[in-house]
Each structure stands twice: as structure tokens, then as C-alpha cells.
Design a protein around this motif. Structure first.
Motif, PDB file in Angstrom:
ATOM      1  N   THR A 142       0.355   7.381  -8.757  1.00 51.66           N
ATOM      2  CA  THR A 142       0.213   8.563  -9.380  1.00 51.66           C
ATOM      3  C   THR A 142       1.173   9.315  -9.958  1.00 51.66           C
ATOM      4  OG1 THR A 142       0.325   9.947  -7.406  1.00 51.66           O
ATOM      5  CG2 THR A 142      -2.037   9.114  -7.710  1.00 51.66           C
ATOM      6  N   LYS A 143       2.295   8.565  -9.659  1.00 55.25           N
ATOM      7  CA  LYS A 143       3.574   9.160 -10.373  1.00 55.25           C
ATOM      8  C   LYS A 143       4.382   7.993 -10.740  1.00 55.25           C
ATOM      9  CE  LYS A 143       3.801  13.074  -7.297  1.00 55.25           C
ATOM     10  NZ  LYS A 143       4.353  13.279  -5.763  1.00 55.25           N
ATOM     11  N   THR A 144       4.023   6.842 -10.797  1.00 62.76           N
ATOM     12  CA  THR A 144       4.644   5.410 -11.069  1.00 62.76           C
ATOM     13  C   THR A 144       3.704   4.569 -11.669  1.00 62.76           C
ATOM     14  OG1 THR A 144       4.300   4.368  -8.681  1.00 62.76           O
ATOM     15  CG2 THR A 144       6.613   5.753  -8.936  1.00 62.76           C
ATOM     16  N   SER A 145       4.395   3.475 -11.992  1.00 60.73           N
ATOM     17  CA  SER A 145       3.603   2.298 -12.445  1.00 60.73           C
ATOM     18  C   SER A 145       3.910   1.053 -12.027  1.00 60.73           C
ATOM     19  CB  SER A 145       3.383   2.370 -13.896  1.00 60.73           C
ATOM     20  OG  SER A 145       4.809   2.100 -14.420  1.00 60.73           O
ATOM     21  N   CYS A 155       0.898  -1.171  -0.157  1.00 60.52           N
ATOM     22  CA  CYS A 155       0.144  -0.051   0.027  1.00 60.52           C
ATOM     23  C   CYS A 155       0.793   1.306   0.168  1.00 60.52           C
ATOM     24  CB  CYS A 155      -0.934   0.111   1.124  1.00 60.52           C
ATOM     25  SG  CYS A 155      -2.399  -1.227   1.050  1.00 60.52           S
ATOM     26  N   SER A 156       2.002   1.150  -0.351  1.00 62.72           N
ATOM     27  CA  SER A 156       3.045   2.337  -0.628  1.00 62.72           C
ATOM     28  C   SER A 156       2.256   3.051  -1.551  1.00 62.72           C
ATOM     29  CB  SER A 156       4.291   2.001  -0.884  1.00 62.72           C
ATOM     30  OG  SER A 156       4.443   1.124  -1.965  1.00 62.72           O
ATOM     31  N   ALA A 157       2.374   4.452  -1.327  1.00 62.83           N
ATOM     32  CA  ALA A 157       1.753   5.392  -2.219  1.00 62.83           C
ATOM     33  C   ALA A 157       2.257   5.352  -3.859  1.00 62.83           C
ATOM     34  CB  ALA A 157       1.971   7.125  -1.922  1.00 62.83           C
ATOM     35  N   GLU A 158       3.361   4.911  -3.982  1.00 63.74           N
ATOM     36  CA  GLU A 158       4.068   4.768  -5.281  1.00 63.74           C
ATOM     37  C   GLU A 158       4.456   3.203  -5.171  1.00 63.74           C
ATOM     38  OE1 GLU A 158       3.284   6.908  -7.448  1.00 63.74           O
ATOM     39  OE2 GLU A 158       2.742   8.530  -6.338  1.00 63.74           O
ATOM     40  N   SER A 159       4.829   2.847  -6.667  1.00 62.14           N
ATOM     41  CA  SER A 159       5.265   1.360  -6.668  1.00 62.14           C
ATOM     42  C   SER A 159       6.750   1.112  -5.625  1.00 62.14           C
ATOM     43  CB  SER A 159       5.799   1.085  -8.174  1.00 62.14           C
ATOM     44  OG  SER A 159       5.906  -0.290  -8.591  1.00 62.14           O
ATOM     45  N   PRO A 160       6.779   0.110  -4.951  1.00 58.20           N
ATOM     46  CA  PRO A 160       7.733  -0.040  -3.772  1.00 58.20           C
ATOM     47  C   PRO A 160       9.163   0.477  -4.581  1.00 58.20           C
ATOM     48  CG  PRO A 160       6.224  -1.884  -3.861  1.00 58.20           C
ATOM     49  CD  PRO A 160       5.779  -0.860  -5.003  1.00 58.20           C
ATOM     50  N   LEU A 161       9.830   1.338  -4.056  1.00 58.59           N
ATOM     51  CA  LEU A 161      11.037   1.771  -4.523  1.00 58.59           C
ATOM     52  C   LEU A 161      12.071   0.752  -4.640  1.00 58.59           C
ATOM     53  CD1 LEU A 161      12.551   4.423  -4.935  1.00 58.59           C
ATOM     54  CD2 LEU A 161      13.337   4.631  -2.731  1.00 58.59           C
ATOM     55  N   ASP A 162      12.347  -0.183  -3.860  1.00 58.84           N
ATOM     56  CA  ASP A 162      13.419  -1.343  -4.131  1.00 58.84           C
ATOM     57  C   ASP A 162      13.012  -2.391  -4.948  1.00 58.84           C
ATOM     58  OD1 ASP A 162      15.022   0.250  -2.582  1.00 58.84           O
ATOM     59  OD2 ASP A 162      14.828  -0.894  -0.835  1.00 58.84           O
ATOM     60  N   ARG A 163      11.806  -2.229  -5.631  1.00 58.04           N
ATOM     61  CA  ARG A 163      11.321  -3.131  -6.655  1.00 58.04           C
ATOM     62  C   ARG A 163      11.281  -2.543  -8.209  1.00 58.04           C
ATOM     63  NH1 ARG A 163       6.208  -5.425  -3.718  1.00 58.04           N
ATOM     64  NH2 ARG A 163       7.010  -4.671  -1.592  1.00 58.04           N
ATOM     65  N   ALA A 165       3.726  -7.491 -21.980  1.00 60.09           N
ATOM     66  CA  ALA A 165       3.406  -7.460 -20.416  1.00 60.09           C
ATOM     67  C   ALA A 165       2.433  -6.403 -20.109  1.00 60.09           C
ATOM     68  CB  ALA A 165       4.675  -7.765 -19.754  1.00 60.09           C
ATOM     69  N   LEU A 166       1.741  -6.328 -19.122  1.00 60.13           N
ATOM     70  CA  LEU A 166       0.738  -5.346 -18.652  1.00 60.13           C
ATOM     71  C   LEU A 166       1.233  -4.693 -17.473  1.00 60.13           C
ATOM     72  CD1 LEU A 166      -2.633  -7.103 -19.243  1.00 60.13           C
ATOM     73  CD2 LEU A 166      -1.421  -5.923 -20.761  1.00 60.13           C
ATOM     74  N   PHE A 167       1.068  -3.389 -17.307  1.00 60.09           N
ATOM     75  CA  PHE A 167       1.275  -2.505 -16.175  1.00 60.09           C
ATOM     76  C   PHE A 167       0.091  -1.735 -15.930  1.00 60.09           C
ATOM     77  CE2 PHE A 167       3.138  -0.309 -19.564  1.00 60.09           C
ATOM     78  CZ  PHE A 167       2.871   1.006 -19.191  1.00 60.09           C
ATOM     79  N   CYS A 168      -0.042  -1.100 -14.763  1.00 62.47           N
ATOM     80  CA  CYS A 168      -1.153  -0.205 -14.468  1.00 62.47           C
ATOM     81  C   CYS A 168      -0.734   1.115 -13.592  1.00 62.47           C
ATOM     82  CB  CYS A 168      -2.069  -0.927 -13.551  1.00 62.47           C
ATOM     83  SG  CYS A 168      -3.244  -2.100 -14.195  1.00 62.47           S
ATOM     84  N   ASP A 169      -1.469   1.953 -13.790  1.00 64.00           N
ATOM     85  CA  ASP A 169      -1.291   3.296 -13.016  1.00 64.00           C
ATOM     86  C   ASP A 169      -2.382   3.993 -12.780  1.00 64.00           C
ATOM     87  OD1 ASP A 169      -1.466   4.890 -15.033  1.00 64.00           O
ATOM     88  OD2 ASP A 169       0.460   5.293 -15.439  1.00 64.00           O
ATOM     89  N   ARG A 170      -2.417   5.143 -12.002  1.00 61.34           N
ATOM     90  CA  ARG A 170      -3.551   5.979 -11.733  1.00 61.34           C
ATOM     91  C   ARG A 170      -3.124   7.248 -12.154  1.00 61.34           C
ATOM     92  NH1 ARG A 170      -7.791   5.132  -7.880  1.00 61.34           N
ATOM     93  NH2 ARG A 170      -9.154   7.175  -7.716  1.00 61.34           N
ATOM     94  N   ARG A 171      -3.958   7.935 -13.146  1.00 60.67           N
ATOM     95  CA  ARG A 171      -3.797   9.212 -13.607  1.00 60.67           C
ATOM     96  C   ARG A 171      -5.161   9.790 -14.073  1.00 60.67           C
ATOM     97  NH1 ARG A 171       0.661   7.364 -12.711  1.00 60.67           N
ATOM     98  NH2 ARG A 171       2.807   7.728 -13.701  1.00 60.67           N
ATOM     99  N   TYR A 172      -5.259  11.098 -13.822  1.00 61.13           N
ATOM    100  CA  TYR A 172      -6.639  11.671 -13.852  1.00 61.13           C
ATOM    101  C   TYR A 172      -7.837  11.149 -13.229  1.00 61.13           C
ATOM    102  CZ  TYR A 172      -3.668  13.220 -17.722  1.00 61.13           C
ATOM    103  OH  TYR A 172      -2.401  13.923 -18.413  1.00 61.13           O
ATOM    104  N   ASN A 173      -7.198  10.623 -12.112  1.00 59.24           N
ATOM    105  CA  ASN A 173      -8.417   9.791 -11.073  1.00 59.24           C
ATOM    106  C   ASN A 173      -9.033   8.596 -11.919  1.00 59.24           C
ATOM    107  OD1 ASN A 173      -9.712   9.638  -8.743  1.00 59.24           O
ATOM    108  ND2 ASN A 173     -11.511  10.797  -9.156  1.00 59.24           N
TER     109      ASN A 173
END
Length: 189
Positions: free
Chosen positions: A139-142, A81-89, A157-165
Motif C-alpha cells: 500500500t506504500k511500496t511496489s 507476505c510482508s506488508a510492504e515489498s521486502p526491505l532488503d530487496r 518491465a511490469l510492477f504492481c501495487d495496491r492503492r485505493y483498495n
């Protein structure tokens, strides 16, 4: 990454303190769940491996927290639940096949192997979208998500993020990696 998958009593006590504090500060993620029920499941006598995995999630910047309960299995669901994708990963490609296919500028690791080494699984699209219901994440990472075999077999491969709510699902070559892309994990306890 830690080689020894056994935690000493001090590590266990500190981890449980961190998890309890995070749980109490973020009740919106688990409104109908009581901490005492979770703490019972975190008993080192039968949850030693799960505790080690939770510590790895914490150590790599994931800030694991309970986001649900699986009624079929009787397990609590911990997710990064870190705000952004875990830093060390971050800065990892999707899987070993993608890593081995790169001829130049290989990343140090890949998401699927890292998750397996930690004893966790990468979020599915459904799990990622459910996580976004309890907060605003990436909101700044994926974050890489589990990719269906038909897409992966074609090199994607697929990835996700949150932008524009809004939560977006994208595609990329599985061998790509970026400083702002990592992965989030899930662990049932």
C-alpha cells in the motif's frame, strides 16, 4: 547474501518456529491447510535447499507464509507476505540486461538475479493478484512482477501495487529502480 546454503540444526529449528507462528497468526491465508502437513514437507532430509531459500526470504524481510496448495504437484505455496515489498530487496532494477544497460547510477543488483540466487521466483501478475486476496500488501511500496517477453524485449518491465483498495499493474523501463520498489517471491515446498 549467505554463501553457505546449508543450515545448522539451530537455524532450522528457529526458522520452523517463525514459520509456524506466522502460519498460526494468519489463518485467513490458508484456512483449509494444517500446519502438520507443511512441517512434514519441511523435513531437512529432503527439503534442505527449500529451507535455505525460506530463510533467505525471511532474512531479506519477506515474511514468507503459506498461501495455497498446488494439487498437481502436491506442494505448498510460500509467498512473501510482508506488508510492504521486502526491505532488503528494494532499489533494484528488473534484470541483468537492464542493470548492464545503465551507464550511470547503477543499482547494486537486479530482481531476477536476486530471486534466482535465493532459489525463488518472482511473482507473476496472477500470483500477485491472488496474494492480494488474502491481505492488503504494497500500500506504500511496489513490487516487480514477471514481465512478458514482448514487453521486456521493448525495454519495459511490469510492477504492481495496491492503492485505493485496487491492485494496479504498471510499466516502467526495466532499468529503473526506486527505494520503494522491490520484489516478492514464491517458493513451492
Amino acid at each position: 547474501m549467505a554463501k553457505n546454503k546449508e543450515l545448522n540444526p539451530e537455524q532450522i529449528e528457529e526458522l520452523i518456529r517463525i514459520l509456524k507462528n506466522r502460519f498460526e497468526k494468519n489463518m485467513n491465508r490458508h484456512q483449509s491447510i494444517e500446519w502438520s502437513s507443511i512441517q512434514e514437507k519441511l523435513n531437512p532430509e529432503y527439503a534442505a535447499k527449500k529451507l535455505w531459500s525460506l530463510l533467505e526470504m525471511e532474512r531479506t524481510g519477506g515474511e514468507p507464509d503459506v498461501v495455497g496448495y498446488d494439487e498437481k504437484t502436491g506442494e505448498y505455496i510460500f509467498v512473501d507476505c510482508s506488508a510492504e515489498s521486502p526491505l532488503d530487496r528494494r532499489s533494484v532494477c528488473y534484470d541483468r540486461e537492464a542493470l548492464e544497460s545503465r551507464k550511470k547510477f547503477k543499482p547494486e543488483n537486479n530482481a531476477l538475479d536476486m530471486a534466482a540466487d535465493m532459489g525463488i521466483k518472482i511473482l507473476s501478475e496472477e500470483q500477485y493478484r491472488a496474494l492480494q486476496q488474502v491481505g492488503n500488501f504494497d500500500t506504500k511500496t511496489s513490487s516487480w512482477i514477471i514481465t512478458p517477453p514482448d514487453i521486456r524485449n521493448l525495454g519495459g518491465a511490469l510492477f504492481c501495487d495496491r492503492r485505493y483498495n485496487t491492485v494496479f499493474v504498471y510499466h516502467n523501463g526495466a532499468d529503473s529502480y526506486y527505494a520503494a520498489r522491490g520484489f516478492r517471491g514464491v517458493l513451492k515446498v
